[in-house]
Design a protein around this motif. Structure first.
Motif, mmCIF file in Angstrom:
data_model
loop_
_atom_site.group_PDB
_atom_site.id
_atom_site.type_symbol
_atom_site.label_atom_id
_atom_site.label_comp_id
_atom_site.label_asym_id
_atom_site.label_seq_id
_atom_site.Cartn_x
_atom_site.Cartn_y
_atom_site.Cartn_z
ATOM 1 N N GLU A 1 0.678 -0.989 0.352
ATOM 2 C CA GLU A 1 0.591 -0.016 0.197
ATOM 3 C C GLU A 1 0.559 1.397 0.090
ATOM 4 N N SER A 2 0.492 2.303 -0.986
ATOM 5 C CA SER A 2 1.191 3.632 -0.983
ATOM 6 C C SER A 2 1.318 4.295 0.464
ATOM 7 N N PRO A 3 2.525 4.650 1.036
ATOM 8 C CA PRO A 3 2.534 5.242 2.325
ATOM 9 C C PRO A 3 2.309 6.886 1.962
ATOM 10 N N PHE A 4 2.241 7.206 0.643
ATOM 11 C CA PHE A 4 2.149 8.579 1.084
ATOM 12 C C PHE A 4 0.604 8.861 0.152
ATOM 13 N N PRO A 5 0.430 10.152 1.213
ATOM 14 C CA PRO A 5 -0.590 10.678 1.177
ATOM 15 C C PRO A 5 -1.650 11.581 -0.031
ATOM 16 N N PRO A 6 -2.448 11.085 -0.560
ATOM 17 C CA PRO A 6 -2.519 12.625 -2.043
ATOM 18 C C PRO A 6 -2.521 13.811 -1.693
ATOM 19 N N PRO A 7 -1.886 14.009 -3.061
ATOM 20 C CA PRO A 7 -1.534 15.915 -2.512
ATOM 21 C C PRO A 7 -3.009 16.272 -2.379
ATOM 22 N N ARG A 8 -2.809 17.696 -1.490
ATOM 23 C CA ARG A 8 -3.921 18.067 -0.155
ATOM 24 C C ARG A 8 -4.239 18.951 -1.649
ATOM 25 N N ARG A 9 -4.470 19.194 -2.383
ATOM 26 C CA ARG A 9 -5.518 20.176 -3.548
ATOM 27 C C ARG A 9 -6.539 18.975 -3.783
ATOM 28 N N VAL A 10 -5.554 17.440 -3.767
ATOM 29 C CA VAL A 10 -7.223 16.006 -4.450
ATOM 30 C C VAL A 10 -7.842 15.928 -3.256
ATOM 31 N N GLN A 11 -7.438 16.376 -1.778
ATOM 32 C CA GLN A 11 -8.086 15.614 -1.048
ATOM 33 C C GLN A 11 -8.737 16.951 -0.529
ATOM 34 N N ALA A 12 -8.509 17.912 -1.348
ATOM 35 C CA ALA A 12 -9.906 19.057 -0.468
ATOM 36 C C ALA A 12 -10.811 18.814 -2.215
ATOM 37 N N ALA A 13 -10.031 18.576 -3.311
ATOM 38 C CA ALA A 13 -11.235 18.028 -4.189
ATOM 39 C C ALA A 13 -12.372 17.245 -4.461
ATOM 40 N N LEU A 14 -11.825 15.824 -3.303
ATOM 41 C CA LEU A 14 -12.449 15.393 -2.746
ATOM 42 C C LEU A 14 -13.664 15.723 -1.864
ATOM 43 N N ARG A 15 -13.236 16.521 -0.803
ATOM 44 C CA ARG A 15 -13.963 16.796 0.209
ATOM 45 C C ARG A 15 -15.160 17.609 -0.275
ATOM 46 N N SER A 16 -14.616 18.564 -1.346
ATOM 47 C CA SER A 16 -15.869 19.898 -0.959
ATOM 48 C C SER A 16 -16.698 18.836 -2.904
ATOM 49 N N TYR B 1 8.535 -2.213 0.767
ATOM 50 C CA TYR B 1 9.168 -1.357 1.714
ATOM 51 C C TYR B 1 8.049 -0.180 1.757
ATOM 52 N N VAL B 2 7.208 -0.327 2.384
ATOM 53 C CA VAL B 2 6.340 0.652 2.583
ATOM 54 C C VAL B 2 6.080 0.880 4.030
ATOM 55 N N ASP B 3 6.770 -0.212 5.154
ATOM 56 C CA ASP B 3 6.403 0.714 6.557
ATOM 57 C C ASP B 3 7.098 1.794 6.788
ATOM 58 N N PHE B 4 6.522 3.273 6.754
ATOM 59 C CA PHE B 4 7.552 4.001 6.690
ATOM 60 C C PHE B 4 6.077 5.310 6.856
ATOM 61 N N ASP B 5 6.866 6.089 7.476
ATOM 62 C CA ASP B 5 5.428 7.607 7.329
ATOM 63 C C ASP B 5 5.971 8.083 5.985
ATOM 64 N N GLY B 6 4.842 7.980 5.316
ATOM 65 C CA GLY B 6 5.272 8.678 4.114
ATOM 66 C C GLY B 6 4.845 10.745 4.151
ATOM 67 N N ALA B 7 4.099 10.689 4.461
ATOM 68 C CA ALA B 7 3.737 11.938 4.886
ATOM 69 C C ALA B 7 5.301 12.942 5.395
ATOM 70 N N ALA B 8 5.852 12.643 6.866
ATOM 71 C CA ALA B 8 6.748 12.776 7.019
ATOM 72 C C ALA B 8 8.065 13.084 6.124
ATOM 73 N N ALA B 9 8.358 11.710 5.068
ATOM 74 C CA ALA B 9 8.862 11.561 4.575
ATOM 75 C C ALA B 9 9.199 12.594 3.710
ATOM 76 N N LEU B 10 8.070 12.614 2.654
ATOM 77 C CA LEU B 10 7.785 13.957 1.481
ATOM 78 C C LEU B 10 8.026 14.880 2.120
ATOM 79 N N ARG B 11 8.194 15.566 3.459
ATOM 80 C CA ARG B 11 8.551 16.794 3.946
ATOM 81 C C ARG B 11 10.274 17.464 3.956
ATOM 82 N N ASP B 12 10.621 15.778 4.320
ATOM 83 C CA ASP B 12 11.874 15.941 4.234
ATOM 84 C C ASP B 12 12.386 15.608 2.568
ATOM 85 N N ALA B 13 12.170 15.351 1.830
ATOM 86 C CA ALA B 13 12.417 14.631 -0.051
ATOM 87 C C ALA B 13 13.564 15.423 -0.110
#
Ligand code: PLP
Length: 414
Positions: A35-50, A376-388
């Motif tokens: 399973e992907s560890p990365f969250p979808p981009p924020r704008r995509v999540q916002a589009a889903l909410r809307s 190899y997906v047992d890591f915090d994808g959001a934290a890794a993206l911040r540190d990319a």
């Protein structure tokens, strides 16, 4: 009473097993589920909410505006022309793969070994004959044109149609095909009029961003499947896409629409709205993809290094987030411990160390091959993206839990 015999997909049952162990308080190193560890981009999540108010059914093929966006997106990403009419949208890639198989009547389906868990069961459910094409560690788990041709000739499909599944970057191997390798395979495919399902679901996660779509080389009979599950970190949203050849027979298109209409009806409307935001290949999305690739490359290399140091055979990954491990250097040790198959190996590993791997058997490997897939997906994808930007320097921190699991694996093997 008789019912159809269908086993639960190997990946999903391992996920449940390791979750049960974790619930019982055991430490589990979750290398089993891709399973992907990365969250979808924020704008995509916002589009889903809307889009929560969208409760309508859409066209079976998907919203026209989304099909346009998918066509433009893959035209740009993969460098070949695509018309919106070639694109179909569905709730996940899996139902699309199944429906393509189902749309063919009486086919021989050529499936590499190893290959993703569901191709063979799906082909059998659709009533087809399955022919496995073996590959080797030394051959980097690549299908060789000569082996493909031998399988086709030996089989003698008669009046059956020929369909092959080719998935790269690959699950479970994490490897891809070069342009030249694809050219050589294409020559055989073309010679024998083979249809291909090119499962390119990990294409955008090619670690160097160099994926070559088979549709560029073999446009006449390549059906490309992909979707949001991997590159957009949205597996549970269930959005898959399919790209038909430009001159696909209308009967194939109509069969897919018919099958979709009698099974899933359409992908959920709010998800299709969110997908419109995901399929906008602007600078922000390019950055999101580049960051994921950089992280996966760094973590994949660190994990690969640890495995090689432990004496396990594996090829350095090129895309996606998997490695296929070959424990054959330990076959004597495993035999001494009464372990004779891939499944026994994975069961014992999970019980003794908490390391969850999926046996090679699930991917069509012979039971005694002592292979297993590691995700190899047992890591915090959001934290890794911040540190990319500095992932190479911090990879040990981000991959700490996985490296701990690999140390336990190494200890178990020593
Ligand atoms: N194809 C491959 C190679 C996969 O690894 C997966 C998911 O693990 C799928 C297809 C299924 O994708 P989806 O979640 O979109 O149904």
């Amino acid at each position: 009473m008789a019912f159809l015999k269908v086993a639960k997909s190997g990946t999903l049952s391992l996920n449940e097993k390791s979750r049960a162990l974790a619930d019982a308080g055991r430490k589990v190193y979750r290398f089993g589920f891709g399973e992907s560890p990365f969250p979808p981009p924020r704008r995509v999540q916002a589009a889903l909410r809307s889009a929560a108010h969208r409760t309508d059914y859409t066209a079976v093929a998907g919203m026209p505006v989304l099909r346009e966006k998918v066509a433009a997106f893959h035209h740009e990403a993969d460098g070949y022309p695509i018309e919106p009419r070639q694109v179909l949208i569905a709730p996940g890639t899996k139902p699309l793969l199944y429906n393509v198989m189902r749309a063919f009547q009486r086919a021989v389906v050529y499936v590499p070994a190893p290959a993703w868990v569901s191709y063979e069961p799906q082909a059998r459910l659709a009533g087809h004959q399955v022919v496995r094409i073996p590959t080797t560690f030394e051959g980097r788990w690549r299908v060789k044109p000569v082996d493909l041709e031998r399988a086709i000739l030996r089989q003698g499909a008669g009046d059956r149609q020929k369909l092959m599944v080719l998935n790269y970057p690959g699950n479970p191997d994490g490897l891809t095909y070069s342009y030249e390798e694809l050219q050589a395979l294409t020559a055989v495919l073309r010679r024998h009029g083979v249809w291909v399902i090119a499962d390119e679901i990990y294409a955008l996660l090619d670690h160097r961003g160099r994926h070559v779509s088979l549709a560029r080389l073999y446009p006449e009979r390549t059906i490309v499947t992909t979707g949001l599950s991997k590159w957009c970190g949205a597996g549970g949203w269930r959005l898959g896409t399919l790209i038909l050849p430009p001159d696909a027979p209308s009967a194939l298109h109509d069969a897919l629409i018919g099958l979709g209409s009698e099974t899933y009806s359409c992908a959920p409307a709010p998800i299709q709205v969110a997908a419109q935001s995901a399929y906008e290949l602007d600078a922000e999305l390019h950055d999101f993809l580049a960051a994921q690739r950089r992280i996966l490359r760094a973590i994949g290399s660190a994990v690969h290094r640890a495995l090689v140091e432990a004496g396990i055979r594996a090829h350095a990954p090129q895309g996606g987030f998997y490695l296929l491990l070959d424990f054959s250097p330990f076959s004597k040790l495993l035999a001494e411990r009464g372990i004779r198959s891939d499944s026994q190996l994975c069961d014992r590993l999970l019980a003794d160390t908490g390391v969850a791997l999926l046996p090679g058997e699930a991917f069509g490997m012979p039971a005694g091959s002592f292979t297993a897939r590691l995700a190899y997906v047992d890591f915090d994808g959001a934290a890794a993206l911040r540190d990319a930007e500095r992932i190479e320097a911090t990879v040990i921190e981000h991959a700490a839990k996985m490296l701990e699991g690999l140390a336990a694996l190494r200890e178990w093997l020593s």
